[in-house]
Design a protein around this motif. Structure first.
Motif, short mmCIF file in Angstrom:
data_model
loop_
_atom_site.label_atom_id
_atom_site.label_comp_id
_atom_site.label_asym_id
_atom_site.label_seq_id
_atom_site.Cartn_x
_atom_site.Cartn_y
_atom_site.Cartn_z
N GLU A 1 51.77 62.67 76.05
CA GLU A 1 53.04 63.34 75.83
C GLU A 1 53.25 63.44 74.33
OE1 GLU A 1 56.29 61.54 77.84
OE2 GLU A 1 55.37 61.72 79.83
N ARG B 1 55.29 64.58 70.80
CA ARG B 1 56.55 64.82 70.12
C ARG B 1 56.22 65.12 68.65
NH1 ARG B 1 62.17 62.70 70.07
NH2 ARG B 1 62.81 62.36 67.90
N GLU C 1 57.55 66.00 64.91
CA GLU C 1 58.74 65.93 64.06
C GLU C 1 58.46 66.60 62.72
OE1 GLU C 1 60.00 61.88 63.74
OE2 GLU C 1 60.62 61.76 65.85
N TYR D 1 55.13 70.15 74.29
CA TYR D 1 55.51 69.12 73.33
C TYR D 1 56.98 69.28 72.97
CZ TYR D 1 55.22 72.81 69.75
OH TYR D 1 55.41 73.95 69.03
N GLN D 2 57.55 68.21 72.45
CA GLN D 2 58.90 68.26 71.92
C GLN D 2 58.82 68.71 70.46
OE1 GLN D 2 59.88 64.02 73.30
NE2 GLN D 2 61.88 65.04 73.35
N ASP D 3 59.52 69.76 70.14
CA ASP D 3 59.52 70.31 68.78
C ASP D 3 60.81 69.86 68.09
OD1 ASP D 3 58.91 71.76 66.52
OD2 ASP D 3 59.39 73.70 67.39
N ILE D 4 60.76 68.70 67.46
CA ILE D 4 61.95 68.09 66.85
C ILE D 4 62.05 68.54 65.40
CG2 ILE D 4 63.16 65.95 66.36
CD1 ILE D 4 62.71 66.55 69.36
#
Length: 208
Positions: free
Chosen positions: A6, A8, A10, A32-35
């Motif tokens: 998973e 993430r 940043e 993916y998490q695009d922070i």
């Protein structure tokens, strides 16, 4: 770690050094998490928690990896998007380093524009696009005259990384790739990937 971590990612609300990572994740079709941190309001509080006090950082199953080139290389290896031949992998690293070396000088042009200093931006751009970039493009053209992609017959993360940054340079100076037809062809092949094409259409609009 699971076979498919998973992710993430940043960074700031910019393309910058995170954009080739986003391109590679798109091409290998990994969610993916695009922070995106606000540089003024959020980043000062977050900085001490990041490796080396810098972004981007990719978290894979919660484990942090810093430095954009290392992140891109990891994703290439992890998702079967890297050369398995040690020599060709090293050739790819050489290409990536040559393109990456262009970034600090190219960034200064953008910063001058953002600072409303057109004379400085014009002077820096003249030096970059007439003296700094052409020798690199000539060498990259030579490589692509030997094989369709930088690491051989198959596309790898190296091609996506290179295409990402050269396309950004082209967006700032539209004729800078006129003398590099093989690079233009590579950019076309990379950006025609359906998942990447979708990302390019939908990504946030940012100043750089």
């Amino acid at each position: 770690m699971s076979s498919t971590p998973e992710y993430r990612l940043e960074y700031f609300n910019l393309r910058g050094r995170a954009e080739p990572i986003r391109w590679i994740l798109a091409v290998v079709e990994q969610p993916y998490q695009d922070i995106r941190f606000d540089k003024e309001a959020e980043w000062p509080k977050k900085k001490s928690d990041t490796p080396y006090g810098k972004l981007p950082v990719l978290y894979a199953d919660g484990r942090p990896l810093s430095q954009s080139v290392a992140i891109c290389r990891y994703l290439g290896v992890c998702h079967g998007f890297a050369s398995s031949d040690p020599w060709m992998a090293a050739v790819g690293d050489e290409v990536v380093d040559a393109v990456h070396d262009l970034l600090p000088q190219a960034a200064q042009i953008v910063y001058a524009k953002l600072a409303n200093d057109p004379e400085k931006a014009k002077r820096l751009a003249a030096e970059f696009y007439t003296s700094t970039l052409p020798p690199v493009l000539r060498e990259l053209e030579k490589r692509l005259a030997q094989t369709p992609y930088f690491c051989g017959d198959e596309m790898t993360w190296v091609d996506v990384f290179t295409s990402c940054y050269l396309s950004q340079l082209s967006s700032q100076h539209k004729d800078c790739l006129d003398s590099a037809p093989k690079i233009r062809d590579l950019l076309s092949k990379v950006t025609s990937k359906p998942a990447l094409k979708k990302w390019l259409e939908e990504r946030p609009v940012t100043p750089m």
